[in-house]
Motif scaffolding. Sequence first.
Motif, PDB file in Angstrom:
ATOM      1  N   PHE A 201      40.571  74.444   8.222  1.00 39.34           N
ATOM      2  CA  PHE A 201      39.683  74.526   7.191  1.00 39.34           C
ATOM      3  C   PHE A 201      39.653  73.056   6.560  1.00 39.34           C
ATOM      4  O   PHE A 201      38.904  72.371   6.177  1.00 39.34           O
ATOM      5  CB  PHE A 201      40.151  75.597   6.150  1.00 39.34           C
ATOM      6  N   LEU A 202      40.947  72.623   6.454  1.00 42.09           N
ATOM      7  CA  LEU A 202      41.178  71.366   5.528  1.00 42.09           C
ATOM      8  C   LEU A 202      40.741  70.080   6.316  1.00 42.09           C
ATOM      9  O   LEU A 202      40.032  69.428   5.490  1.00 42.09           O
ATOM     10  CB  LEU A 202      42.708  71.294   5.219  1.00 42.09           C
ATOM     11  N   GLU A 203      40.964  70.219   7.652  1.00 40.55           N
ATOM     12  CA  GLU A 203      40.417  69.033   8.543  1.00 40.55           C
ATOM     13  C   GLU A 203      38.883  69.142   8.690  1.00 40.55           C
ATOM     14  O   GLU A 203      38.336  68.250   9.143  1.00 40.55           O
ATOM     15  CB  GLU A 203      41.234  68.831   9.690  1.00 40.55           C
ATOM     16  N   ASP A 204      38.307  70.384   8.747  1.00 37.16           N
ATOM     17  CA  ASP A 204      36.992  70.603   8.882  1.00 37.16           C
ATOM     18  C   ASP A 204      36.427  70.274  10.530  1.00 37.16           C
ATOM     19  O   ASP A 204      35.579  69.468  10.473  1.00 37.16           O
ATOM     20  CB  ASP A 204      36.057  69.648   8.082  1.00 37.16           C
ATOM     21  N   VAL A 205      37.324  70.864  11.330  1.00 35.88           N
ATOM     22  CA  VAL A 205      37.285  70.819  12.717  1.00 35.88           C
ATOM     23  C   VAL A 205      37.080  71.984  13.302  1.00 35.88           C
ATOM     24  O   VAL A 205      37.304  73.096  12.687  1.00 35.88           O
ATOM     25  CB  VAL A 205      38.451  69.939  13.437  1.00 35.88           C
TER      26      VAL A 205
ATOM     27  N   ARG B 205      38.207  78.116  16.989  1.00 39.41           N
ATOM     28  CA  ARG B 205      37.622  79.339  15.894  1.00 39.41           C
ATOM     29  C   ARG B 205      37.713  80.587  16.549  1.00 39.41           C
ATOM     30  O   ARG B 205      38.188  81.422  15.882  1.00 39.41           O
ATOM     31  CB  ARG B 205      36.213  78.945  15.337  1.00 39.41           C
TER      32      ARG B 205
END
Length: 205
Positions: A101-105, A123
Motif C-alpha cells: 500500500f505504501l509503495e503503491d505497487v 495482490r
Amino acid sequence: MELNQRQEKILKIVKQHGPITGSKIAEQLSLTRATLRPDLAILTMSGYLDARPRVGYFYTGKESEEVMTSKIRNILVSEVQSVPILIKEDTSIYEAVVKMFLEDVGTLYAIDNDKALAGVISRKDLLRGTMGGNDIEKTPVSVIMTRKPNITICYPNDLLIYAANQLIEKQIDSLPVVEEQDGIDQVIGRITKTTITRVFVNLME
C-alpha cells in the motif's frame, strides 16, 4: 516521433540528393553546419538517416512506423527497468500488505537471508492470505508466495519485447529483473505493464 519543419526539409533534401554532406545540406537551407548539427543527430539516432565518413548522409528508407518498431525491438530491459520493492520471506502478510500500500505497487519480491530471490507476492496472493483464516500478523509471506521454478524472470540484457511477451503469455503484472551474483539470483529491478506503456508513450511523443 514527430519531426519539426526543418527536419522534414532535411529529409527531403537527403532523399533527393543523398548521399550528401552536412555542409551541402546547410548550404541548401541557407544555414550554418553548426545550426543543423542537432537536427542531423536526431534524424540519425532516430533511424531516418545514416551517415558515413567522407561520404555524407543518406536516407535509410524507413518511415516513422518502421523507425518506432525498430527502436522498440532494440530496447533492453536494463534501459527501462524500475526499482524493485523487496521484503524478507519471513515478513508477515500484514506487513506485506502495508508495504504494498505504501509503495503503491502490485507486486513484491521476497528474498532469503542471502538476498537471493525466494518468491513473488501479488495482490491476489495477499488477498488470498488475508481471507484464508490466517493470523496475518504472524503468518509469513513464504506461506502464500509463488516460488521457483514457477517464477518468471528476466535479465538486464534481455530485449524489452521479450519481457513484454512474457507478461502477456503468463498473464502476470510484473517480472523481476535478476542478475547472478556469487551463484545466486539477486533482484536488481522490475518490469511491469506500466513500464511497457510508458516506453510506448515516450516513443510516440
